[in-house]
Design a protein around this motif. Structure first.
Motif, PDB file in Angstrom:
ATOM      1  N   THR A 152      14.104  -5.927   1.464  1.00 40.73           N
ATOM      2  CA  THR A 152      13.809  -4.690   0.744  1.00 40.73           C
ATOM      3  C   THR A 152      14.552  -3.516   1.375  1.00 40.73           C
ATOM      4  N   PHE A 153      14.584  -2.401   0.653  1.00 38.74           N
ATOM      5  CA  PHE A 153      15.220  -1.213   1.234  1.00 38.74           C
ATOM      6  C   PHE A 153      14.357  -0.580   2.317  1.00 38.74           C
ATOM      7  N   PHE A 154      13.107  -1.009   2.448  1.00 40.54           N
ATOM      8  CA  PHE A 154      12.237  -0.472   3.498  1.00 40.54           C
ATOM      9  C   PHE A 154      12.836  -0.717   4.885  1.00 40.54           C
ATOM     10  N   ALA A 155      13.583  -1.804   5.021  1.00 40.83           N
ATOM     11  CA  ALA A 155      14.140  -2.178   6.324  1.00 40.83           C
ATOM     12  C   ALA A 155      15.137  -1.151   6.843  1.00 40.83           C
ATOM     13  N   ARG A 156      15.623  -0.301   5.974  1.00 41.30           N
ATOM     14  CA  ARG A 156      16.627   0.683   6.385  1.00 41.30           C
ATOM     15  C   ARG A 156      15.997   1.918   7.025  1.00 41.30           C
ATOM     16  N   PHE A 157      14.668   1.964   7.034  1.00 39.67           N
ATOM     17  CA  PHE A 157      13.959   3.036   7.734  1.00 39.67           C
ATOM     18  C   PHE A 157      13.548   2.546   9.122  1.00 39.67           C
ATOM     19  N   GLU A 158      13.420   3.470  10.056  1.00 41.20           N
ATOM     20  CA  GLU A 158      13.047   3.103  11.419  1.00 41.20           C
ATOM     21  C   GLU A 158      11.571   2.751  11.536  1.00 41.20           C
ATOM     22  N   ASN A 159      10.719   3.487  10.817  1.00 43.37           N
ATOM     23  CA  ASN A 159       9.281   3.271  10.965  1.00 43.37           C
ATOM     24  C   ASN A 159       8.567   3.492   9.624  1.00 43.37           C
ATOM     25  N   GLU A 178     -14.080   1.598  -5.546  1.00 40.11           N
ATOM     26  CA  GLU A 178     -14.279   1.361  -4.115  1.00 40.11           C
ATOM     27  C   GLU A 178     -12.940   1.059  -3.441  1.00 40.11           C
ATOM     28  N   HIS A 179     -12.138   0.224  -4.081  1.00 41.14           N
ATOM     29  CA  HIS A 179     -10.810  -0.091  -3.553  1.00 41.14           C
ATOM     30  C   HIS A 179      -9.927   1.159  -3.533  1.00 41.14           C
ATOM     31  N   HIS A 180     -10.006   1.951  -4.581  1.00 39.37           N
ATOM     32  CA  HIS A 180      -9.222   3.188  -4.666  1.00 39.37           C
ATOM     33  C   HIS A 180      -9.557   4.127  -3.509  1.00 39.37           C
ATOM     34  N   ARG A 181     -10.829   4.271  -3.208  1.00 40.55           N
ATOM     35  CA  ARG A 181     -11.232   5.163  -2.113  1.00 40.55           C
ATOM     36  C   ARG A 181     -10.702   4.668  -0.769  1.00 40.55           C
ATOM     37  N   ARG A 182     -10.672   3.347  -0.589  1.00 43.77           N
ATOM     38  CA  ARG A 182     -10.162   2.793   0.668  1.00 43.77           C
ATOM     39  C   ARG A 182      -8.666   3.074   0.825  1.00 43.77           C
ATOM     40  N   ILE A 183      -7.897   2.844  -0.239  1.00 43.97           N
ATOM     41  CA  ILE A 183      -6.459   3.094  -0.179  1.00 43.97           C
ATOM     42  C   ILE A 183      -6.184   4.590  -0.011  1.00 43.97           C
ATOM     43  N   LYS A 184      -6.980   5.403  -0.655  1.00 44.16           N
ATOM     44  CA  LYS A 184      -6.828   6.855  -0.540  1.00 44.16           C
ATOM     45  C   LYS A 184      -6.996   7.302   0.914  1.00 44.16           C
ATOM     46  N   LYS A 185      -7.981   6.736   1.605  1.00 43.84           N
ATOM     47  CA  LYS A 185      -8.205   7.069   3.016  1.00 43.84           C
ATOM     48  C   LYS A 185      -7.042   6.581   3.878  1.00 43.84           C
ATOM     49  N   GLU A 186      -6.582   5.364   3.648  1.00 44.67           N
ATOM     50  CA  GLU A 186      -5.471   4.820   4.425  1.00 44.67           C
ATOM     51  C   GLU A 186      -4.188   5.623   4.185  1.00 44.67           C
ATOM     52  N   PHE A 187      -4.000   6.073   2.959  1.00 44.70           N
ATOM     53  CA  PHE A 187      -2.823   6.862   2.618  1.00 44.70           C
ATOM     54  C   PHE A 187      -2.857   8.212   3.331  1.00 44.70           C
ATOM     55  N   ALA A 188      -4.008   8.852   3.337  1.00 47.22           N
ATOM     56  CA  ALA A 188      -4.148  10.137   4.026  1.00 47.22           C
ATOM     57  C   ALA A 188      -3.868   9.979   5.518  1.00 47.22           C
ATOM     58  N   ASP A 189      -4.347   8.896   6.102  1.00 48.13           N
ATOM     59  CA  ASP A 189      -4.092   8.643   7.525  1.00 48.13           C
ATOM     60  C   ASP A 189      -2.600   8.431   7.777  1.00 48.13           C
ATOM     61  N   ALA A 190      -1.939   7.711   6.867  1.00 41.44           N
ATOM     62  CA  ALA A 190      -0.511   7.433   7.032  1.00 41.44           C
ATOM     63  C   ALA A 190       0.317   8.712   6.975  1.00 41.44           C
ATOM     64  N   LEU A 191      -0.090   9.649   6.136  1.00 42.04           N
ATOM     65  CA  LEU A 191       0.664  10.899   5.997  1.00 42.04           C
ATOM     66  C   LEU A 191       0.664  11.721   7.283  1.00 42.04           C
ATOM     67  N   SER A 192      -0.328  11.506   8.117  1.00 44.58           N
ATOM     68  CA  SER A 192      -0.383  12.233   9.389  1.00 44.58           C
ATOM     69  C   SER A 192       0.175  11.400  10.542  1.00 44.58           C
ATOM     70  N   GLY A 193       0.700  10.224  10.217  1.00 45.02           N
ATOM     71  CA  GLY A 193       1.252   9.348  11.242  1.00 45.02           C
ATOM     72  C   GLY A 193       2.719   9.620  11.515  1.00 45.02           C
ATOM     73  N   ASP A 194       3.251   8.907  12.490  1.00 45.04           N
ATOM     74  CA  ASP A 194       4.644   9.093  12.912  1.00 45.04           C
ATOM     75  C   ASP A 194       5.548   8.124  12.147  1.00 45.04           C
ATOM     76  N   TYR A 195       5.655   8.339  10.839  1.00 45.31           N
ATOM     77  CA  TYR A 195       6.462   7.475   9.984  1.00 45.31           C
ATOM     78  C   TYR A 195       7.600   8.279   9.362  1.00 45.31           C
ATOM     79  N   ASP A 196       8.692   7.589   9.041  1.00 46.61           N
ATOM     80  CA  ASP A 196       9.772   8.271   8.328  1.00 46.61           C
ATOM     81  C   ASP A 196       9.758   7.947   6.838  1.00 46.61           C
ATOM     82  N   PHE A 197       8.936   6.964   6.448  1.00 45.97           N
ATOM     83  CA  PHE A 197       8.787   6.610   5.036  1.00 45.97           C
ATOM     84  C   PHE A 197       7.377   6.077   4.818  1.00 45.97           C
ATOM     85  N   VAL A 198       6.691   6.635   3.831  1.00 47.99           N
ATOM     86  CA  VAL A 198       5.343   6.169   3.487  1.00 47.99           C
ATOM     87  C   VAL A 198       5.281   5.901   1.993  1.00 47.99           C
TER      88      VAL A 198
END
Length: 240
Positions: free
Chosen positions: A76-83, A131-151
Motif C-alpha cells: 500500500t502507499f501507507f508504507a511511504r510514510f514514516e509513522n 457502539e462500534h462508531h463510538r469506539r472508533i471515534k475515540k481511537e481516531f481522536a487519540d491518533a490525532l494527538s499522536g506522533d504520526y505523519d499520516f492518520v
C-alpha cells in the motif's frame, strides 16, 4: 500530518442537504467509480490503498472470503510514510468480527416474520453499530494527538446504519452531523473520502454509483478512488 477521514457510504446529496460544511471543506465533489462493475466496499478500499483497480483480485475471493483480505503495508502507499496510523480499514486491519455480526443481524432482520421481531432486531443492530462508531471515534481522536505523519480513520456507521435505515432522515442526519463535528475538530491537512454513496430504496439504502471527496487545498474535479494514493503522496512531498 495528513489525515484521511474515510467514511463508508457518505452520500454527496446528504452532505449537501444536511449542510455539513466541515465535511465539504473548501473543495468537494463526487468520485468516479464507473470503472468498477461491482463497486463494493472491499473492492474500493483495496483499490484506494494500492492506487490500482483490484476488483478482479478481490472478487475472486468470493463474498465471504474477501473479508479475510489483509494487505501487507508494503503493498500500500501507507508504507511511504514514516509513522502511519490506520484505523479499522477494510482490506487492511478491519474488525472482521464486527462485519460478520452486522451481516448476521441483517439476515435475521429480513428473515423475521413479524414487525415486532424486525423492530427488535433493528434496535439491536443500530445499537451495536453506534457502539462500534463510538469506539472508533475515540481511537481516531487519540491518533490525532499522536506522533504520526499520516492518520486514516475509517467510519462505517453511515453505511451500516444506512442499509437498514436510510429512509429514516432524522437518524441519517444525526450520523452526518456527528461526522461533520469530527471533521471540524481536525486542524491538519484533511481529505474526506467515501468509497461509494447511498441511495434510498424504500426504508432501506443501497450503494450509489459515485463516492464523495473533499479537501481544503485543491479542486480535484471528478477523481477516481485509485487517484488518491498519488494525490496523498504529492501532498506529503510538499509538506516535508
Amino acid at each position: 500530518m495528513i489525515v484521511v477521514l474515510a467514511i463508508d457510504a457518505l452520500e454527496y446529496d446528504l452532505v449537501e442537504a444536511f449542510g455539513c460544511d466541515n465535511l465539504k471543506q473548501k473543495f468537494y465533489g463526487k468520485t468516479d467509480i464507473s470503472e468498477f462493475s461491482e463497486p463494493r466496499t472491499m473492492v474500493l478500499w483495496n483499490s484506494f490503498m494500492t492506487g490500482e483497480n483490484r476488483e478482479k483480485e478481490v472478487l475472486e475471493f468470493g463474498d465471504k472470503e474477501m473479508w479475510n483480505i489483509k494487505l501487507d503495508i508494503e503493498d500500500t502507499f501507507f508504507a511511504r510514510f514514516e509513522n502511519p496510523k490506520i484505523l479499522d480499514l477494510p482490506g487492511f486491519n478491519y474488525d472482521k468480527e464486527q462485519h460478520e455480526l452486522e451481516r448476521r443481524m441483517l439476515k435475521e432482520f429480513f428473515a423475521a416474520d413479524s414487525d415486532e421481531e424486525k423492530a427488535e432486531i433493528r434496535k439491536k443492530y443500530n445499537s451495536h453499530a453506534f457502539e462500534h462508531h463510538r469506539r472508533i471515534k475515540k481511537e481516531f481522536a487519540d491518533a490525532l494527538s499522536g506522533d504520526y505523519d499520516f492518520v486514516l480513520g475509517y467510519f462505517s456507521a453511515a453505511d451500516v446504519i444506512g442499509h437498514l435505515n436510510f429512509g429514516n432522515r432524522a437518524l441519517m442526519k444525526m450520523i452526518y452531523r456527528d461526522m461533520d463535528e469530527i471533521a471540524a475538530g481536525i486542524d491538519d491537512t484533511l481529505i474526506v473520502l467515501s468509497d461509494h454513496g447511498m441511495e434510498r430504496i424504500g426504508m432501506f439504502g443501497d450503494h450509489s454509483g459515485h463516492g464523495f471527496w473533499s479537501t481544503g487545498f485543491k479542486d480535484l474535479g471528478n477523481p477516481r478512488i485509485t487517484d488518491f494514493a498519488g494525490i496523498i503522496m504529492e501532498i506529503s512531498e510538499v509538506e516535508q
